[in-house]
Design a protein around this motif. Structure first.
Motif, PDB file in Angstrom:
ATOM      1  N   ALA A  45      39.069  27.604  57.348  1.00 62.21           N
ATOM      2  CA  ALA A  45      40.094  28.033  56.393  1.00 62.21           C
ATOM      3  C   ALA A  45      40.220  27.022  55.254  1.00 62.21           C
ATOM      4  O   ALA A  45      40.289  27.405  54.081  1.00 62.21           O
ATOM      5  N   ARG A  46      40.238  25.736  55.580  1.00 59.84           N
ATOM      6  CA  ARG A  46      40.333  24.699  54.531  1.00 59.84           C
ATOM      7  C   ARG A  46      39.105  24.698  53.642  1.00 59.84           C
ATOM      8  O   ARG A  46      39.214  24.578  52.421  1.00 59.84           O
TER       9      ARG A  46
ATOM     10  N   ALA B 174      37.109  27.246  52.997  1.00 54.84           N
ATOM     11  CA  ALA B 174      37.153  28.450  52.165  1.00 54.84           C
ATOM     12  C   ALA B 174      38.150  28.264  51.026  1.00 54.84           C
ATOM     13  O   ALA B 174      37.851  28.592  49.871  1.00 54.84           O
ATOM     14  N   ARG B 175      39.328  27.720  51.338  1.00 59.13           N
ATOM     15  CA  ARG B 175      40.346  27.500  50.313  1.00 59.13           C
ATOM     16  C   ARG B 175      39.823  26.543  49.237  1.00 59.13           C
ATOM     17  O   ARG B 175      40.006  26.786  48.040  1.00 59.13           O
ATOM     18  N   ALA B 176      39.156  25.479  49.651  1.00 60.49           N
ATOM     19  CA  ALA B 176      38.624  24.501  48.704  1.00 60.49           C
ATOM     20  C   ALA B 176      37.548  25.098  47.807  1.00 60.49           C
ATOM     21  O   ALA B 176      37.346  24.645  46.682  1.00 60.49           O
ATOM     22  N   SER B 177      36.878  26.126  48.301  1.00 63.58           N
ATOM     23  CA  SER B 177      35.800  26.775  47.544  1.00 63.58           C
ATOM     24  C   SER B 177      36.255  28.057  46.861  1.00 63.58           C
ATOM     25  O   SER B 177      35.433  28.775  46.304  1.00 63.58           O
ATOM     26  N   ALA B 178      37.554  28.356  46.941  1.00 64.04           N
ATOM     27  CA  ALA B 178      38.125  29.579  46.361  1.00 64.04           C
ATOM     28  C   ALA B 178      37.464  30.846  46.916  1.00 64.04           C
ATOM     29  O   ALA B 178      37.231  31.807  46.203  1.00 64.04           O
TER      30      ALA B 178
ATOM     31  N   PRO C  67      37.891  33.919  49.605  1.00 62.64           N
ATOM     32  CA  PRO C  67      38.902  34.586  50.448  1.00 62.64           C
ATOM     33  C   PRO C  67      38.542  34.433  51.937  1.00 62.64           C
ATOM     34  O   PRO C  67      37.393  34.592  52.320  1.00 62.64           O
ATOM     35  N   TYR C  68      39.524  34.103  52.742  1.00 58.16           N
ATOM     36  CA  TYR C  68      39.349  33.883  54.178  1.00 58.16           C
ATOM     37  C   TYR C  68      40.207  34.911  54.901  1.00 58.16           C
ATOM     38  O   TYR C  68      41.428  34.861  54.829  1.00 58.16           O
TER      39      TYR C  68
ATOM     40  N   ARG D   7      41.182  36.666  58.468  1.00 57.60           N
ATOM     41  CA  ARG D   7      41.103  36.617  59.932  1.00 57.60           C
ATOM     42  C   ARG D   7      41.130  38.043  60.466  1.00 57.60           C
ATOM     43  O   ARG D   7      42.074  38.786  60.203  1.00 57.60           O
TER      44      ARG D   7
ATOM     45  N   THR E 253      45.439  41.396  53.603  1.00 57.81           N
ATOM     46  CA  THR E 253      45.041  40.327  52.692  1.00 57.81           C
ATOM     47  C   THR E 253      44.990  40.790  51.246  1.00 57.81           C
ATOM     48  O   THR E 253      45.388  40.076  50.336  1.00 57.81           O
TER      49      THR E 253
END
Length: 52
Positions: free
Chosen positions: A17-18, A20-24, A26-27, A29, A45
């Motif tokens: 999750a971190r 994905a967030r850092a790479s912009a 969408p994550y 679940r 989402t």
């Protein structure tokens, strides 16, 4: 990125999750990845009303 959380450890979920967030990226679940669970997770989402 669709993640079937029912098949991975909680700490791995956090790491992914971190990243994905850092790479912009969408994550999403999708729990165990069953088709209806995937559709619901995507709807949730994306802010789309769920038909089910």
């Amino acid at each position: 990125m669709l993640i079937a959380t029912g098949f991975q450890a909680h700490n791995i979920d956090g790491i992914l999750a971190r990243a994905a967030r850092a790479s912009a990226i969408p994550y999403v679940r999708v729990f165990k990845g069953r088709p209806l669970a995937v559709a619901r997770a995507l709807a949730r989402t994306l802010g789309v009303a769920s038909a089910a």
